[in-house]
Design a protein around this motif. Sequence first.
Motif, PDB file in Angstrom:
ATOM      1  N   ALA A 108       0.828  -1.207   0.000  1.00 52.43           N
ATOM      2  CA  ALA A 108       0.000   0.000   0.000  1.00 52.43           C
ATOM      3  C   ALA A 108       0.861   1.255   0.000  1.00 52.43           C
ATOM      4  CB  ALA A 108      -0.932  -0.005   1.213  1.00 52.43           C
ATOM      5  N   LEU A 109       1.935   1.261   0.808  1.00 50.89           N
ATOM      6  CA  LEU A 109       2.816   2.430   0.842  1.00 50.89           C
ATOM      7  C   LEU A 109       3.630   2.549  -0.438  1.00 50.89           C
ATOM      8  CD1 LEU A 109       3.037   4.521   3.210  1.00 50.89           C
ATOM      9  CD2 LEU A 109       1.839   2.417   3.790  1.00 50.89           C
ATOM     10  N   THR A 110       3.912   1.425  -1.082  1.00 50.74           N
ATOM     11  CA  THR A 110       4.572   1.459  -2.393  1.00 50.74           C
ATOM     12  C   THR A 110       3.673   2.166  -3.406  1.00 50.74           C
ATOM     13  OG1 THR A 110       5.841  -0.560  -1.954  1.00 50.74           O
ATOM     14  CG2 THR A 110       5.479   0.014  -4.263  1.00 50.74           C
TER      15      THR A 110
ATOM     16  N   TYR B 240      10.421  -3.470  -4.412  1.00 52.09           N
ATOM     17  CA  TYR B 240      11.879  -3.363  -4.429  1.00 52.09           C
ATOM     18  C   TYR B 240      12.345  -1.949  -4.778  1.00 52.09           C
ATOM     19  CZ  TYR B 240      11.450  -3.724  -9.515  1.00 52.09           C
ATOM     20  OH  TYR B 240      11.117  -3.497 -10.839  1.00 52.09           O
ATOM     21  N   LYS B 241      11.489  -1.179  -5.453  1.00 59.78           N
ATOM     22  CA  LYS B 241      11.849   0.206  -5.764  1.00 59.78           C
ATOM     23  C   LYS B 241      11.876   1.050  -4.492  1.00 59.78           C
ATOM     24  CE  LYS B 241       9.990   0.041 -10.474  1.00 59.78           C
ATOM     25  NZ  LYS B 241       9.093   0.684 -11.453  1.00 59.78           N
ATOM     26  N   VAL B 242      10.919   0.816  -3.604  1.00 59.39           N
ATOM     27  CA  VAL B 242      10.918   1.523  -2.314  1.00 59.39           C
ATOM     28  C   VAL B 242      12.150   1.131  -1.510  1.00 59.39           C
ATOM     29  CG1 VAL B 242       9.658   1.842  -0.144  1.00 59.39           C
ATOM     30  CG2 VAL B 242       8.412   1.707  -2.308  1.00 59.39           C
ATOM     31  N   MET B 243      12.500  -0.139  -1.544  1.00 56.81           N
ATOM     32  CA  MET B 243      13.677  -0.615  -0.828  1.00 56.81           C
ATOM     33  C   MET B 243      14.941   0.054  -1.369  1.00 56.81           C
ATOM     34  SD  MET B 243      14.664  -4.604  -0.092  1.00 56.81           S
ATOM     35  CE  MET B 243      14.958  -4.969  -1.825  1.00 56.81           C
ATOM     36  N   GLY B 244      14.998   0.254  -2.700  1.00 58.59           N
ATOM     37  CA  GLY B 244      16.156   0.925  -3.290  1.00 58.59           C
ATOM     38  C   GLY B 244      16.176   2.417  -3.039  1.00 58.59           C
ATOM     39  N   LEU B 245      14.998   3.023  -2.896  1.00 60.93           N
ATOM     40  CA  LEU B 245      14.905   4.465  -2.658  1.00 60.93           C
ATOM     41  C   LEU B 245      15.205   4.824  -1.206  1.00 60.93           C
ATOM     42  CD1 LEU B 245      14.065   7.236  -3.883  1.00 60.93           C
ATOM     43  CD2 LEU B 245      11.704   6.679  -3.240  1.00 60.93           C
ATOM     44  N   ALA B 246      14.905   3.906  -0.285  1.00 59.85           N
ATOM     45  CA  ALA B 246      14.974   4.195   1.149  1.00 59.85           C
ATOM     46  C   ALA B 246      16.319   4.747   1.632  1.00 59.85           C
ATOM     47  CB  ALA B 246      14.600   2.944   1.942  1.00 59.85           C
ATOM     48  N   PRO B 247      17.473   4.226   1.183  1.00 59.63           N
ATOM     49  CA  PRO B 247      18.739   4.744   1.708  1.00 59.63           C
ATOM     50  C   PRO B 247      19.007   6.218   1.400  1.00 59.63           C
ATOM     51  CG  PRO B 247      19.064   2.601   0.698  1.00 59.63           C
ATOM     52  CD  PRO B 247      17.686   3.045   0.326  1.00 59.63           C
ATOM     53  N   TYR B 248      18.267   6.800   0.469  1.00 59.96           N
ATOM     54  CA  TYR B 248      18.448   8.209   0.129  1.00 59.96           C
ATOM     55  C   TYR B 248      17.691   9.137   1.074  1.00 59.96           C
ATOM     56  CZ  TYR B 248      20.452   6.608  -4.302  1.00 59.96           C
ATOM     57  OH  TYR B 248      21.242   6.008  -5.249  1.00 59.96           O
ATOM     58  N   GLY B 249      16.890   8.553   1.982  1.00 57.96           N
ATOM     59  CA  GLY B 249      16.076   9.372   2.867  1.00 57.96           C
ATOM     60  C   GLY B 249      16.417   9.191   4.330  1.00 57.96           C
ATOM     61  N   GLU B 250      15.669   9.884   5.159  1.00 55.05           N
ATOM     62  CA  GLU B 250      15.774   9.782   6.617  1.00 55.05           C
ATOM     63  C   GLU B 250      14.427   9.311   7.165  1.00 55.05           C
ATOM     64  OE1 GLU B 250      18.495  10.132   8.324  1.00 55.05           O
ATOM     65  OE2 GLU B 250      19.682  10.765   6.572  1.00 55.05           O
ATOM     66  N   PRO B 251      14.423   8.554   8.260  1.00 52.08           N
ATOM     67  CA  PRO B 251      13.164   8.000   8.788  1.00 52.08           C
ATOM     68  C   PRO B 251      12.364   9.013   9.596  1.00 52.08           C
ATOM     69  CG  PRO B 251      14.997   7.261  10.135  1.00 52.08           C
ATOM     70  CD  PRO B 251      15.606   8.064   9.006  1.00 52.08           C
ATOM     71  N   GLU B 252      12.089  10.161   8.995  1.00 50.26           N
ATOM     72  CA  GLU B 252      11.449  11.234   9.757  1.00 50.26           C
ATOM     73  C   GLU B 252       9.938  11.024   9.928  1.00 50.26           C
ATOM     74  OE1 GLU B 252      10.256  14.746   6.652  1.00 50.26           O
ATOM     75  OE2 GLU B 252      12.273  14.841   7.497  1.00 50.26           O
TER      76      GLU B 252
END
Length: 601
Positions: A184-186, A198-210
């Motif tokens: 759903a979040l994807t 897997y695209k969200v998994m690849g994008l995640a390291p570019y962000g912060e868990p705010e």
Amino acid sequence: MIILGLNTYHGDSSACLIKDGVLIAAAEEERFRRIKHWAGFPAEAIKYCLEEAGVVIEQVDFTAVNRYPRASLWRRARYILANRPEVGMLFEKIKNLRKVLNIEDELAMVIPGATYKGEIRFVDHHRAHLASSFLVSPFEEAVTVSVDGFGDFASTSWGRGKGSGLDMDGKVYFPHSLGMFYQALTQYLGFPNYGDEYKVMGLAPYGEPEYGEEMNQIVRLKSDGTFALNLKYFRHHTDKVAYEWNGCSPEVGTLYSPALETLLGPARSKGEAVTQKHKNVARSVQAMYEKALFHLLNNLHGRYKLDALALSGGCAMNSVANGKISRETPFKNVYIQSAAGDAGGALGAAYWVWYRESGALRDFRMDHAFWGPQFSESYINMMMEVKNEKLNEKYCRITRAADTGQLCDYAARAIADGKVVGWFQGRMEWGPRALGNRSILCDPRRANMKEILNVKIKRRESFRPFAPSILREAVSEWFEVEEDVPFMMKVLPVRKEKQNDIPAVTHVDGSGRLQTVTRENNALYYDLISRFNEITGVPMLLNTSFNENEPVVCRPEEALDCFLRTKMDVLVIGNHILAREKVPVDVEIRKRVSRLRDSKI
């Protein structure tokens, strides 16, 4: 005893065949249909498995299906009475179940004129998942865990495997699901296609868990180790969400409710630029998934007191989380087979039936993924002769290697020179990862190689990383963790002093989704990487799947077509080497004149 295993009328439809407890063949239907994640009846995969085993459908004793239509009937009934979901939603689910129950009719049509004489065995979806990992693992005893979207009215299950037995001790039931949360979040992040997680998994390291606090409102952890969704943010449990599961790439309607946009802001539209906010949401989603997974695993370790874990289900494809299990939980050894998602349910169902019907002791271990079709040198040679005129038009030079040493030397030198090399060898991989038989290979030392690959072939989002295949004995020198990762199922930290040496396979957070390669399991690929190491001092290659926005290539013709329609530099197919040559200047001038003349006619 011959057992056919099926994942049918579900995403990643697949088939496998085991004979007297030994796996003979396994493949996803998408590779034959050329439609990603193909859902429906896996007729072509069944035909392949029968042919590979040298048997006919009449000889199959059991067909094992990773669905149990009667599972959780009372729970389903109570849920319907209490929640009264849309009639259309119920109708779609009943229609799907009826197709599953008519498997016998489908089997009769696989081979015209043949008669299926065996028995059908339906296996609970999550039991099949658990079996797909534990029953082919190296462990005599282990905790077994399955985490996915939904199957047979559940999303998560766990238990203990010992010998050839497997207890399923608990489940998380519909409508609560970590897979549904991630999917759903994807969609919210603007990636609507089935399998885009897997695209969200690849994008995640570019962000912060705010957005951690918001994620805690969406997923709530419970004291028993499980979790619950805050259902006001979802639609799957009450509304008629569109599902297409037959004869197509799976299509799923919007799973999140308007309340999610109230919580996080407007959803990203498909094609809209990815902003820092989207990256931060992706990081927060990944962090929440990991938090919930480790919460469950830590509880189960305390309950079972076992250090080995066999993990399965679609969420077991989250290689970032998988790489942290040994650091975030007490589990010391983790096994995840190469088709951990729904395709692997075919394998689990087949082995569950085998051990129950035979009473045999467990002795098969899956330590490689090469269970798909292979093609002889004579077949490849014949194809090259047929395509010769077309290859000449494309200015491709064809040579044949005298032996594997010459083949590996040529390919390794081409890669070291910065060329993009298609590598087609042996049996096709089982599961979504290219593991050295249907791969595109490049030099991991070149910082611009990701951009080159995306321009020449992949045409995919720039934030998605590429993976390294590394000689098993070199892992500790290049990565901070010493582990076997034969199926590319874990992301591990690259040593800081090595990250600048291999920028093309080091993600922005200093990690890499590695595959460990041994001579025992793939001698030719091992020799190729070894030769590259001799030339460059780097014992790994950048490895990505041999495809271009399509399923991984299966046949030589598909590999050749992909080579010709992209800007790949070299194709190594069997012992044939195709290399693009520069078009002579006078030929290019004649072509331009001809095009100009044609335009005036």
